[in-house]
Enzyme design. Structure first.
Site, PDB file in Angstrom:
ATOM      1  N   GLY A 151      41.022  59.813 -20.250  1.00  0.00           N
ATOM      2  CA  GLY A 151      42.208  59.529 -20.169  1.00  0.00           C
ATOM      3  C   GLY A 151      42.837  59.298 -19.745  1.00  0.00           C
ATOM      4  NE  ARG A 178      33.877  57.978 -26.676  1.00  0.00           N
ATOM      5  CZ  ARG A 178      34.340  57.377 -26.771  1.00  0.00           C
ATOM      6  NH1 ARG A 178      33.727  57.084 -29.118  1.00  0.00           N
ATOM      7  NH2 ARG A 178      35.262  56.515 -26.442  1.00  0.00           N
ATOM      8  CG  LEU A 234      58.635  72.399 -28.917  1.00  0.00           C
ATOM      9  CD1 LEU A 234      58.175  73.082 -29.559  1.00  0.00           C
ATOM     10  CD2 LEU A 234      60.584  72.306 -29.081  1.00  0.00           C
ATOM     11  CE  LYS A 290      60.557  66.895 -20.984  1.00  0.00           C
ATOM     12  NZ  LYS A 290      60.140  66.513 -20.395  1.00  0.00           N
ATOM     13  CD  GLU A 320      60.186  56.198 -24.722  1.00  0.00           C
ATOM     14  OE1 GLU A 320      59.369  56.835 -24.415  1.00  0.00           O
ATOM     15  OE2 GLU A 320      59.447  54.639 -24.737  1.00  0.00           O
ATOM     16  CG  HIS A 375      59.018  64.690 -29.218  1.00  0.00           C
ATOM     17  ND1 HIS A 375      58.193  65.360 -29.494  1.00  0.00           N
ATOM     18  CD2 HIS A 375      58.490  63.293 -28.499  1.00  0.00           C
ATOM     19  CE1 HIS A 375      56.755  64.369 -28.639  1.00  0.00           C
ATOM     20  NE2 HIS A 375      57.053  63.539 -28.251  1.00  0.00           N
ATOM     21  CE1 TYR A 388      75.999  67.092 -18.630  1.00  0.00           C
ATOM     22  CE2 TYR A 388      78.120  66.958 -19.726  1.00  0.00           C
ATOM     23  CZ  TYR A 388      76.692  66.465 -19.679  1.00  0.00           C
ATOM     24  OH  TYR A 388      76.779  64.849 -20.012  1.00  0.00           O
ATOM     25  CG  LEU A 389      81.635  73.571 -22.982  1.00  0.00           C
ATOM     26  CD1 LEU A 389      81.571  73.639 -24.267  1.00  0.00           C
ATOM     27  CD2 LEU A 389      81.946  75.195 -22.653  1.00  0.00           C
TER      28      LEU A 389
END
Lengths: 502, 502, 502, 502
Positions: free
Chosen positions: C24, C55, C190, C192, C226, C250, C393-394
């Site tokens: 796949g 298969r 998770l 990442k 996306e 997610h 970033y802040l």
């Protein structure tokens, strides 16, 4: 345990409560009276029966006679108390048998079934017996006298082992015959009114939560003292000592409830999850943070009081502590650096169980002049007294009314006996009712017990292996001075030894 | 005012207190009795004299006779009260004169000097007179009757002008003859025991300060109500109205003390600096945040009560508010977004002055089920009652003792009358004593007064220029419903109108 | 997963990783490359083997050939990359079989045993297959190809059911063959880097924790977009929709990690306990707090982009949302009243996944004049970007250097790519390594999954039962405007749609 | 100083700036160049003139020639810099006179009036002269050269006395001729860009304020070091010493700005009120909290550096400290118990001025294992570097990207030179501009100065009376080790001596 059972619930099923060890002291003094009180106040389901089980031969009538001597009516006696007693006693039965005989429990089962009359039956066993026969009884009751269609629950009393190993061995044995859901480990201190109220005060009022952390609390003290010694019953005690008898269970349980994070709900598992978390965040006790003591004979006012080892039931030369003080630490974000001091002892000058929360000093020096040199004397203190009489009060500073500016320290009573004059139910009533209703909040789960033993076991072993000699203190005194030095090392002053009226 | 004067201080000097307007009501009801109480409790220096000054012709004996009718002994009567009264009255003298006559004040000066007998003299003038003659009296007293070698101080009573302009004009005039140090603007609400205790509670206890901010406090309410109307004395009142009479001074002063930042010390200037700061952080009132009302006639139980404009001393068709409610905001870091609601009115159903602090709800929903749908009902509330009887209590949630989990709301009394059974001194006693001792903490500084007027002047002008009609409410009622809508707009529920026993 | 395996550990045992569904797309693009990367970086034990199972008929060589096309060397290519690839491919084998054939898995077992050569063997199965054959494969692998002496673990990919019922059914089936310990439900978000760093930043620095609550945080936004549509692969998607595909797993997982309480330790169960707690404190989503959208065709710059229902693999007239925005609430003490906004969509104008934390305004009005009328524009914002490039970033306000006082808003970079120039490993590498090492922290436990579905299932059912029509938005746009109205209702402004450079 | 002057303001009036002591070093190096820079950037009003005044005989041309040598154009040179210089120099004039001659100042006045041409005139005197002639110049300038219709302001440079007595004497003298409003006591450290930004960062961002207190900050360090000694100019210095020269003014001023409470507005008086408050809350320094040092000769790399007493301008055997370290405490609610450590020295290994804020450790022990035994090493630290290059950075812990969990400590730059590449104006520019515009925020008020001296005077007297010998340290070293012991006693580790790159 929030509401009495609904009618439909109680009508449809039987409840039998079997007190195993029915002829013992605890059964007579606490369990049967608590059951009667629940009945008297209509908390029990309609079809309930009480069975006594013990080795002693006795008829139902003899049991009823024995029980009846310890039943009492509420202070606010209703007229029908005598009637109620009669009704209650009619529901009490007795079966004698050996604790390790599956056959005898099968006989009990027959009797129970006969009384249940084919309705759905729920069965509660209260094990008021020595620890060495716990497992036998659990085995026999579980295999031969479990309910076929309802639930079966077993209340067990401490001691739950002597250390991590024996405790997990016991748990392992119990779990051969019972699931976690069926085991109700009782710690009757958790049934105290004040302990229940502690969470309500803390979590239902905005004004307490912000204070409940290292930022504001300087130390927490958990204090237990009895004003009598073993008095001829030192056999059991000498095998355990004050640390196992009081600290590792009662005081530690109260500490966990006090210090836990907010649970996600008030459900039993959520509360017990938080208790386990706080126990796991604690450092195991270290010998240098512990003081042990033992009382010695003392004469006062012409009367002489025997020392611990003078008790004929205590082995000569026993080093078993009758007093201990300890500093514990919780290494989490809320409590990092706050000493939790425990102190428990027998044969002290007073009888008391309480939590004392000493707050930090007010930062800055606005009122320094008014308080004199020792700012710390003027800090707020919250006292939660579990016994003898339950009370909560906060020591605050206020201005004395009148001209001029004199400051004074007052007690701010949070719970007025005046406001709630009804008799407060005994801890056993609450806990029995909870067990009946399947409310596990106040019972100790296996992982809690493991976590508790993990904290104390290394210390207990070290004390025993090194044969640490306890510091002697006179019967009726305030305990060994070592406790003061221990406190001082952590910058703490015991709140209960300050002045007369503290 | 922290301590009684030392012996040396009191021996060496004279103190004369001249009550200008000695024949007026306030003088009779409050000032002379307060002076006597101070004398009775030994707070006054050894050599003190009291002079009455007014236009009325009177002998010393007549004055003494007049005064003696209003003097009372403390409840806990000591045996020698009558003696004390005699001693006090012997020190009272009278001088009659015109308020604008420098000559008459010069005569007063001679009498004072004669009595002072050459010792260092300190002189306090209490101006119990209408505002239109303030400046005249200050001029005459200052120029002709000041102490030559000691201090001279002047206590003035409200009103301090009608708006920013008239107030600064008045201040400017006073400052022609007096320094800031010599002016003691009295606001007798600041002399209340509770107001003094407020700072002590807040700053000397760790447990209050963390709660004292927008993070925990949802709103603050300052409530003043009288259960009677002008009753034939509407002349003065109609010229000022309730906003000037109560809000801009009494309630705003209490608000400033409540909300100020921690002062750098307890010294008067430091406290007054912080009060000015908080006043300067407030937004001037806006008409849309204000409701004004006026009481109308009402019959109840066969008795009829007159409306405000029925009072013959009130001009027909007067729009002067006898009731006002307002929302104020303090735009600083501590109070940003917290509504401070004020409410003051005459001819209401009750007599009361209090601060109510409503806390936010407990975040999260642990006890939601126990409280029912309206979590806000279960919030904590701190009530500081200034009058009629002084009290501080905190409403908290607690568990009702007993089986089951029922929550209840209790009052937690912080000040027990039981604990301090002595009679609380009248506000005038404290303030007179402070003025004598030069303690300015509770008196209003010029810049404070300016800041206070700056908040209210635009509103007052708008109300008067637009001839805003007040909402009518029946004599003896709970005031106009508009006050509820105003509160609701700021997400507030008045705490004093909740239920019977609030 | 803290340290590479020790020598003794790796020497003594085999590890075989069987990729079920080896032919796949996911296997080719992610799993084999991740395994190679782990090998390349020496994280795998010495004796490891990779088996492909599917298969398709294929030889080992054909598998190796297929795999080799997707393997890449790290940007900082070491010289020996080609060698390493060869070594890796030599350890790759293939076995073809039916997914529901116990016999074929028994054959696989023989091959595995042959390669393992009698040493202790640990076996990891990676199920890269459609959900309808999960249970079959688990059954066959568990019964016929489990390790006899080492561990057997199974990694499963989403979807984990379509709702509470199908998810618990799936869990129930898996648990027939596997214990909780053996199931590794993967959510590659998770894995990442940023998600890992989130907890480190929060819990290992004093400066973040105090800000992490309702007192300082005004809202939290979880945004996924996306820039492409289904593009001919809408079959699977149409059955699930964006809410199940992105939000319920997610985004919700990231939210739970962001919002959870401090765990008692960094151990997997402790972290997962806290995640479950926060999920259980959330209110189930309600339709009025959700906006759904679907993209429609759009032409831009001469190019035309198809709408969702133009995709031939999507059923005509499908109402499946390709965009959703939702407001969620956590009813606990930390987050009460803070809206958590989620937004996820396909075919939008940009490709991005990020958390945006908007802080409250500074209380008080010190800099109001400098900021102009809208104080809220000047609030701090913390952005945690998960992809495309990871960054934290802040946004802070600072003075522009130079004379005068001009304020500016700067980005304060917490994570410098410059500081750590090495290539960041793919999420699959981390997760595969964790599964190999038995580190369950980043995998989803059954009760977490249940809690997650409990939040979304009622909403999903309502959308489907009521056939709620999605709001259409053009391909490549910023999504439906309804998302703005939803945000505005909760007093939020989307942080990603503010200005160009946000 | 928020905005350039409006056209109408600048057109209508003259501004003359008289530099008294025009031939001195400071005037040449700092004052004239700063004036030119302001002119160059268009901050000065249209009609301005610069006058030099000194005893030296000089023509206007000679002054212009002298000045022109030190003027520089901004790095981002515009084309017209030379033109601008010419324009500026044309506005410069010179008048020579004795500093104590009222007559000479009258002559100056005539010249000024002539140039002013009858328009409204504002006059600024910059006193760049030794302290012993301050009062003379102020007298002459005030009596003879004050503006008749505009304002007259006087900038004075330190030293402002040697102790409380001499300082109040000086203030008293100045106030004979000037009001508080006219006196601008300059501390050029307060004109540094970073000092201005400090308040902006703290008060305009929500994320800093919660951390700014004893709850999170463990200690604050104010560090000043020079890498050179007196180098032949020890005469002035020896009379004052490092404590007066650096600590009592520069470092204390920065400390006050750092530690003050939020002012009620950004107006000068409000900020200075808060600075006075924080100074008044500090404890006077005590000798046991102070270390003094003096550098001695040292040879390194073949080069030899002279000791302090080797400087011929320094009296033999001088005990004057060239280094001092001190621990200070602020006894208010925000800072109670937080040590503020100061350190200042000459002839050290580096040149630096900075504030270091060390935060407390993260409570709890989540990452203890990752940090090793010394949790304190892993605390956050905020560094505000005033010179040589201005910078603000925060040390935080983060995960090293990649597999495994390794923690690292990064610097988080809050001020990027990259972001604002323009040249930062010299402190003198800002301060001169502020004085011209009447912005008093960065100048020291008399009561501030009193409070500052009150802290240091007892210590200075004790050091001098007891002839405390300084600890010697080699030229170019890190200073006396006593500073480490002082820090350690307060549980502090100097942040600037940690490791290479700190």
């Amino acid at each position: 345990g929030l509401f009495p059972l609904s009618d439909s619930e109680s009508k449809g099923s039987n409840l039998t409560i079997t007190v195993v060890g029915a002829s013992g002291d605890l059964a007579k003094k606490k369990i049967f009276p608590a059951l009667f009180a629940l009945f008297y106040e209509d908390w029990l389901p309609e079809n309930f029966l009480v069975f006594g089980f013990a080795r002693t031969k006795m008829t139902n009538e003899e049991l009823r006679n024995m029980i009846s001597k310890t039943l009492t009516c509420r202070i606010d006696k209703r007229e029908n108390c005598e009637d109620k007693m009669d009704q209650f006693l009619k529901r009490c039965f007795y079966h004698s048998g050996q604790y390790n005989s599956e056959e005898h429990f099968l006989e009990l089962d027959s009797k129970l079934r006969e009384k249940e009359g084919g309705k759905l039956s729920n069965r509660l066993f209260y094990l008021s017996i020595p620890p060495n026969i716990f497992v036998d009884v659990v085995r026999c009751a579980s295999l031969k006298a479990s309910s076929k269609d309802g639930w079966t629950r077993v209340i067990v009393e401490k001691p739950f082992g002597r250390d991590s190993e024996s405790s997990s061995e016991l748990t392992k044995c119990l779990k051969q015959y019972l699931t976690e859901d069926q085991i109700f480990r009782i710690d009757h201190y958790l049934g105290k009114e004040l302990v229940e109220n502690l969470s309500v005060l803390r979590f239902s009022n905005l004004v307490f939560e912000p204070l409940w952390s290292r930022n504001y609390i300087r130390n927490v003290q958990l204090i237990f003292s009895e004003d009598f010694g073993t008095e001829g019953r030192g056999g059991y005690f000498d095998n355990y000592g004050i640390i196992r008898d009081i600290m590792q269970n009662h005081l530690l349980q109260i500490l966990a409830l006090f210090a836990m994070e907010t649970p996600v709900s008030l459900a039993a598992e959520d509360i017990r999850n938080e208790k386990v978390k706080v126990l796991r965040s604690m450092r195991p006790l270290q010998l240098e943070n512990v003081v042990v003591g033992q009382y010695k004979g003392h004469s006062k006012g012409g009367k002489s009081y025997p020392g611990y080892t003078d008790d004929p039931t205590v082995p000569k030369g026993s080093l078993t502590p009758t007093f201990a003080a300890a500093a514990l630490f919780i290494d989490n974000a809320r409590w990092d650096g706050v000493p939790f001091l425990m102190k428990a002892g027998k044969a002290l000058h007073t009888k008391r169980a309480e939590i004392r929360v000493q707050f930090r000093h007010v930062p800055g020096n606005l009122y320094k002049r008014n308080f004199g040199t020792d700012l710390d004397k003027a800090t707020n203190e919250l006292v939660l007294r579990v016994q003898p009489d339950e009370a909560i009060y906060l020591k605050i500073n206020n201005k004395v009314p009148g001209l001029g500016m004199r400051l004074d320290r007052s007690d701010l009573n949070l719970l007025f006996r005046a406001r709630y004059p009804r008799e407060i139910p005994d801890a056993y009533e609450r806990l029995l009712l909870d067990a009946i209703e399947g409310e596990r909040r106040l019972f100790i789960r296996s992982d809690e017990l493991d976590a508790a033993w993990a904290l104390f076991t290394p210390l207990l072993k070290e004390i025993e292996n090194k044969r640490i000699a306890p510091e002697l203190y006179p019967y009726g005194s305030r305990g060994p001075v070592g406790a003061h030095y221990l406190a001082a090392r952590h910058n703490v002053r015991w709140g209960d030894l300050g002045n007369e009226d503290s």
